[in-house]
Design a protein around this motif. Structure first.
Motif, short mmCIF file in Angstrom:
data_model
loop_
_atom_site.label_atom_id
_atom_site.label_comp_id
_atom_site.label_asym_id
_atom_site.label_seq_id
_atom_site.Cartn_x
_atom_site.Cartn_y
_atom_site.Cartn_z
N MET A 214 -19.30 -22.48 19.72
CA MET A 214 -20.55 -22.09 18.89
C MET A 214 -21.29 -20.91 19.45
O MET A 214 -22.01 -20.38 18.74
CB MET A 214 -21.33 -23.48 19.20
N LYS B 277 -20.23 -18.16 20.31
CA LYS B 277 -19.47 -17.13 19.88
C LYS B 277 -20.17 -16.88 18.43
O LYS B 277 -20.42 -15.82 17.98
CB LYS B 277 -18.12 -17.28 19.64
N PHE B 278 -20.15 -18.06 17.50
CA PHE B 278 -20.61 -17.93 16.18
C PHE B 278 -21.88 -17.40 16.28
O PHE B 278 -22.61 -16.56 15.44
CB PHE B 278 -20.54 -19.50 15.66
N ILE C 39 -22.09 -13.56 16.95
CA ILE C 39 -21.76 -12.89 16.05
C ILE C 39 -22.88 -13.04 14.81
O ILE C 39 -23.32 -11.67 14.33
CB ILE C 39 -20.49 -13.35 15.20
N LEU C 40 -23.58 -14.17 14.51
CA LEU C 40 -24.64 -14.11 13.57
C LEU C 40 -25.54 -13.20 14.17
O LEU C 40 -26.35 -12.50 13.42
CB LEU C 40 -25.28 -15.63 13.51
N LEU D 172 -24.91 -9.56 13.48
CA LEU D 172 -24.92 -9.18 12.03
C LEU D 172 -26.57 -9.09 11.63
O LEU D 172 -26.72 -8.18 10.67
CB LEU D 172 -24.19 -10.22 11.19
N LEU E 96 -27.81 -5.71 12.57
CA LEU E 96 -27.12 -4.68 11.74
C LEU E 96 -27.79 -4.65 10.43
O LEU E 96 -28.18 -3.68 9.98
CB LEU E 96 -25.58 -4.98 11.43
N SER E 97 -27.89 -5.93 9.77
CA SER E 97 -28.81 -5.85 8.55
C SER E 97 -30.14 -5.29 8.70
O SER E 97 -30.72 -4.84 7.48
CB SER E 97 -28.48 -6.96 7.86
N ALA F 92 -31.01 -1.74 8.20
CA ALA F 92 -30.53 -1.11 6.75
C ALA F 92 -31.12 -0.03 6.38
O ALA F 92 -32.48 0.09 6.52
CB ALA F 92 -30.84 -2.46 5.93
N GLN F 93 -30.44 0.99 6.10
CA GLN F 93 -30.98 2.42 5.49
C GLN F 93 -31.61 1.95 4.04
O GLN F 93 -30.45 1.47 3.51
CB GLN F 93 -29.88 3.19 5.32
N GLU F 94 -32.61 2.22 3.79
CA GLU F 94 -33.02 1.79 2.38
C GLU F 94 -33.41 3.35 1.80
O GLU F 94 -33.46 3.36 0.34
CB GLU F 94 -34.25 1.10 2.32
N SER G 125 -32.72 7.07 0.08
CA SER G 125 -31.57 7.78 -0.32
C SER G 125 -31.06 8.83 0.64
O SER G 125 -31.92 9.24 1.36
CB SER G 125 -31.91 8.31 -1.91
N LEU G 126 -29.61 9.22 0.45
CA LEU G 126 -29.13 10.21 1.13
C LEU G 126 -29.66 11.31 0.86
O LEU G 126 -29.75 11.71 -0.37
CB LEU G 126 -27.86 10.00 1.38
N GLU G 127 -29.73 12.52 1.89
CA GLU G 127 -30.12 13.97 1.36
C GLU G 127 -28.91 14.72 1.08
O GLU G 127 -27.81 14.55 1.89
CB GLU G 127 -30.90 14.66 2.74
N ILE G 128 -29.14 15.41 0.24
CA ILE G 128 -27.96 16.32 -0.34
C ILE G 128 -28.30 17.86 -0.10
O ILE G 128 -29.30 18.21 -0.69
CB ILE G 128 -27.28 16.19 -1.61
#
Lengths: 780, 276
Positions: B1, B3-4, B7-8, B11, B14-15, B18-20, B22-25
């Motif tokens: 448990m 490990k579980f 992992i949670l 995650l 990580l979330s 989050a990149q919200e 827009s990427l630059e071009i």
């Protein structure tokens, strides 16, 4: 360069072992114990002499030996090894029934099969493994999941069209039970037509093509449906975000015949059936797979069937101009789209003797697309109503009748022959009728052509360490009264350096007699297949492969493969915005032809398919170039989907007996794009501007990366019953990967809201952000 | 448990990262480059010179101050252009069998075009006009013989209304139609063209509409162009069809100016004036 005479001489010499005497032949099938399903490419090997053979597509094997006492082990990924000791007095028939380890959450015992069935350019993955890869909205997509493998990438986000070793999606031959599926995409490419519940196995062949395969330049994706359980009634049903599915398989007569029936359907279309309105949008997709099998004393007969469709309809009837309570103008629009595939295969195979095996197949495949559009504009005047009318009806169909047969002949322990032939009669039927008021335009294309193919393969085991597979494929193609003939040599060899290390080399010459007219990187249903003609020659490719395979402690498999591929007679659109269907009768004038492609790359894969932690790491380094006389001023340019770096990690972890985790991280160089390099003034003015485009594909989008995670909760019930909850998160860290870009200007003001200056910039737009999904499956 | 949970937790972290946005071009830009448009006729030559600008630049300024603009005939200096507010003109009689180049010199750099040659002069072979009932429209039909070699054409139809205006030319014209094309589809044949021309002119006085008059003459100018002019405008035309889908299938803009942009072309023309 290839010389037919020297190859024939080589083949003649290689026939000499055929006349050896005093040997025994052991033949039979390797099957799953629970369902009696044939296990394709299972390894049957003698652990003492290291002699081994692979089962064919019917699970059949034949091995010849001089030894009177022999120990044989049958091995297959996901199944327990089974070893039998045989005392031979004469030729012997023996079947192996392997027990699956998939149902039990136990650690799979390491086995030697990994290194034995390593084949250059070929990857076989169980459907169960592919279905575990998290998908966009929880709809498992086995075709899309192939992109976790090295050398395989997806074109654009949200589209399941595959680019294998730099080839375009039309260069992949997707076979479902031996007949092609011409457009394997639902929802305009959102996910593939293959329902995992109905599938047994998928083989991807991207190099070292044996002579039995042909017709495309880049890959063969060989999809096999489950045969149908001959032992007991089994099934499952699933509920997903977009579709629900049901699968049943069982015996007609135990151990004699079985059936499989699988269906899935989207919800939206069904719900809307009961609430039709004047203004509505509806979308319905479904897949139906059916298969039956009948065992005979010496063989088996199969009938398999697939049909699937996408229907979309949008109607609106709205006032478009109103003055007070008066409607001045009314617009009625009705738009319908429909596309799908139907395939049918009947196959019979039988063992003619212990050393020979015959397969006969008759099949049919059809891909159809149609769209109907009607627009009626009513302008209400004081005296009369003016009606303007526009309509179009466009249809496109490609259908094949296919006959194939081959004989496997295993004369001795050193050799194995396959001789085969096929005939395909293919019909292209495209029609476009458009009407704008009284002006009616028709454009159509109707063509039937024929292909005849014959091939021979000779698998030779020169000694314990060295094997070769030499083949020759002949193809005759008749179209518009013109014939094209090609002789396609194939060669692959394997040298087993030690028990755990092997080295392989291969060469293949391929020809493709059909082209796909596509003006996008998407797999759009409106893309049209057209034949090679006397003016647009068949595409050809020469491909060289080399590979190095290592097995570490029977647990990790490492493969390092390199390839070099030269393609010729490629086509591309002159103007990608031309309406293909409206001008299909002049399609030859819409394309650039005689293009060349050069693709080279190195692929590295580390795979672990046993133990609690399973998964693979794949990396591809490649270069993908094209050259057309009238594109980019005749200079070589990087192809749209040239991605030098493509990296993928997929892991599957059993957390406990109920919970398991799967995760997939992908990193790719952004796809190529033609960026403007400046602004040019118009002549005679200082205000108008033109974007300057210089080299084609001179830039690239930002690099693409994404992490998907899936959790599965299994609740085992009585017997084989089991329920499963699958929770997926697509794009966990919400990377806004670029799908397209546009220019945007915005004004900058000071604190008093006085205009200062404006900023123009290139904006990136992404399709998918983080998407969680939940689905349920119940097996019985 | 444990490990579980680990992992949670991983995650979840990580979330939450989050990149919200827009990427630059970032778009490539090679810096300001010289642009040269030049059209060389056998008796008059016209040129414009500019510099390029960055795509994301919002203040439009293509102007430059050239030091010299020169016409070379068979790689020998033939003449210098007169500067008239970036409208460079030369009235030199040229040998239509020679090769020509144009060189633009600025403080920063120098560019020179590739050699261009005069195309063959194509003459209007026949013409017919047919008025409608109230003479408000005329149906014009003209033809010319195409030559078997590759040719590129441009024709222009103008209509004229004559009126005496103080301090102005007594004719003012209104361009009605122009068309540039290659002859790849009718190589070596007689090409016939038909166009219905609306002859009505709106007559203005001090910016106000005064009435409608019918034109009393039309002209046809048939240009045969060097290939470069056709290629240049064709590459612009092809890109104008892809607006809104940038980067998908854009074609390079054709140029024959080494290390620069634009086009240097030659033309010969046949002119037909039809006075009603």
């Amino acid at each position: 360069m290839f010389k037919p005479k020297s190859l024939l001489l080589f083949l003649a010499c290689s026939l000499s072992p055929l006349f050896l005497k005093g040997q025994y032949t052991i033949s039979g099938f390797v099957k799953a114990k629970e369902s009696k399903e044939a296990l394709i490419n299972a390894v049957v090997f003698n652990p003492l002499t290291f002699q081994n053979v692979l089962t064919n597509e019917y699970g059949y094997f034949s091995m010849t030996t001089k030894d009177k006492k022999i120990k044989l082990t049958a091995s297959y990924v996901g199944y327990e090894d089974l070893t039998r000791v045989l005392q031979l007095e004469k030729d012997t028939v023996i079947d192996f029934f392997l027990t699956t380890t998939m149902l039990e959450e136990v650690e799979v015992i390491a086995k030697k099969s990994g290194i034995l069935n390593n084949q250059l350019g070929r990857v076989s993955l169980p459907v169960e493994t592919l279905a575990k890869v998290p998908s966009v909205v929880g709809e498992p997509d086995v075709l899309r999941s192939l992109s976790i493998l090295p050398g395989v990438s997806l074109g654009r986000e949200g589209n399941s069209a595959l680019f294998v070793r730099g080839g375009t999606p039309d260069q992949n031959l997707i076979l479902l039970d031996d007949v092609p599926v011409y457009n394997a995409a639902h929802l305009g490419g959102f996910f593939s037509v293959f329902n995992p519940d109905a599938l047994n196995k998928i083989d991807l062949i991207k190099g070292g093509f044996p002579a039995r395969y042909g017709g495309r330049l880049s890959s063969i994706i060989d999809v096999r449906m489950k045969e149908g359980n001959q032992e007991e009634l089994r099934g499952n049903f699933g509920l997903g975000v977009i579709t629900s599915s049901l699968m049943l398989e069982g015996p007609f007569k135990k151990e004699k015949s079985g059936f499989l029936l699988a269906a899935r359907s989207s919800y939206l279309g069904i719900i809307n059936l009961f609430r039709k309105k004047e203004n509505y949008f509806d979308y319905w997709l479904y897949d139906i797979n059916a298969k039956t099998n009948f065992s005979t004393p010496k063989g088996k007969l199969f009938f398999s069937f697939y049909t699937g469709n996408d229907y979309g309809i949008e109607t609106s009837d709205t006032p478009s101009s109103i003055s007070g309570n008066m409607i001045l103008e009314r617009l009625k629009v009705r738009d319908k789209i429909n596309w799908g595939n139907t395939t049918f295969t009947s196959r019979y195979f039988t063992s003619l003797s212990a050393k020979s095996f015959l397969s006969v197949l008759a099949g049919y495949t059809q891909y159809r697309y149609s769209t109907r559009f009607e627009l009626e504009q009513q302008k209400y005047g004081e005296l009369d109503t003016l009606v303007q009318y526009e309509a179009s009806l466009q249809t496109s169909t490609i259908s094949d009748f296919i006959f194939k047969s081959h004989i496997d002949f295993i004369p001795n322990e050193k050799q194995q022959f396959r001789l085969g032939a096929s005939f395909i009669s293919r019909l292209f039927d495209v029609e476009s009728d458009t009407q704008n008021e009284a002006v009616i335009n028709n454009s159509s294309f109707l063509e039937r052509n024929h292909e005849v193919t014959g091939y021979i393969e000779d698998f030779i085991r020169w000694n314990k360490s060295f094997t070769t597979n030499i083949g020759l494929r002949w193809n005759g193609y008749l179209t518009e009264g013109k014939s094209f003939y090609s002789l396609q040599p194939r060669f692959s060899s394997k040298y087993q350096i030690s028990e755990h290390i092997s080295m392989q080399l291969a060469y293949a010459y391929m020809q493709q007699n059909i082209h796909l007219l596509t003006n996008s990187g998407f797999s759009f249903p409106s893309d049209i297949w057209i034949p090679a003609t006397k003016n647009v020659a068949p595409s050809r490719s020469n491909q060289f492969d080399a590979g190095f395979f290592i097995d570490i402690k029977n647990t990790f498999q490492i493969s390092l493969e390199g390839f070099y591929k030269r393609q010729s007679h490629l086509i591309a659109f002159k103007n990608s915005h031309a309406d293909i269907l409206e001008n299909v009768d002049q399609w030859e004038s819409l394309i650039e032809k005689n293009g060349k492609g050069t693709i080279r790359g190195i692929e590295l894969m580390l795979r672990k398919s046993t133990g609690k932690w399973q998964g693979l790491i794949a990396y591809t380094l490649s270069k993908n170039e094209r050259k057309f006389e009238n594109i980019n001023f005749g200079k070589t340019y990087l192809f749209d989907y040239h991605r030098p770096h493509d990296f993928n990690i997929s892991v599957f972890r059993s957390l406990n007996h109920k919970w398991s985790l799967s995760a997939n991280w992908i990193y790719q160089t952004g796809r190529r794009v033609t960026f403007p390099v400046g602004l040019l003034p118009d002549t005679g003015t200082n205000s108008g501007t033109t974007l300057i485009f210089a080299e084609k594909n001179n830039g690239k989008f930002p690099n693409y990366h994404r992490l998907d995670v899936g959790f599965t909760y299994k609740n085992k019930k009585k017997g084989e019953r089991q329920s499963q909850w699958i929770f997926n998160i697509y794009n966990l860290y919400n990377r806004r990967n670029t799908s397209y870009f546009y220019f945007d200007s915005s004004a900058v003001f000071d604190e008093q809201q006085n205009y200062l200056y404006s900023i123009r910039k290139a904006n990136s737009t992404s399709l998918f952000s983080i998407i969680p999904s939940l689905s349920y499956k119940y097996k019985f | 448990m444990r490990k579980f949970k680990t992992i949670l937790l991983f995650l979840l972290i990580l979330s939450s990262c989050a990149q919200e946005k827009s990427l630059e071009i970032s778009l490539p830009y090679n810096g300001d480059e010289l642009v040269l448009y030049a059209f060389i006729g056998d008796s008059v030559q016209h040129a414009e010179v500019y510099k390029t600008q960055e795509v994301v630049e919002t203040e439009i300024d293509f102007s430059i101050n050239p030091l010299q603009l020169a016409l070379y005939e068979n790689q020998v200096l033939a003449t210098l252009f007169d500067d008239n507010q970036n409208n460079f003109i030369s009235n030199t009689i040229l040998d239509t069998l020679s090769s020509f180049q144009i060189q633009l010199v600025t403080n920063e750099s120098t560019v020179i075009s590739k050699s261009v040659f005069f195309p063959e002069k194509i003459q209007i072979k026949t013409y017919q006009i047919q008025f409608n009932a109230d003479s408000s429209k005329v149906l014009l039909n003209f033809s010319f013989d195409d030559k078997p070699e590759a040719h590129f054409y441009h024709f222009q139809i103008d209509k004229y209304y004559q009126e005496e205006i103080e301090n102005r030319e007594n004719k003012w014209f209104y361009e009605n139609f122009r068309y540039a094309f290659s002859d790849e589809n009718f190589n070596g044949q007689t090409f016939s063209y038909e166009e219905e021309i609306d002859l009505e002119f709106i007559k203005y006085t001090n910016g106000n509409i005064e009435g409608i008059e019918n034109a009393d003459a039309i002209s046809i100018t048939l240009y045969s162009l060097s290939e470069g002019i056709y290629q240049f405008y064709e590459s612009i035309r092809q890109n104008s069809n892809t607006l809104g889908e940038l980067g998908e299938s854009n074609k390079p803009i054709w140029t024959n100016v080494n290390d620069g942009h634009g086009v240097v072309g030659t033309y010969r023309k046949d002119f037909l004036f039809i006075d009603f």
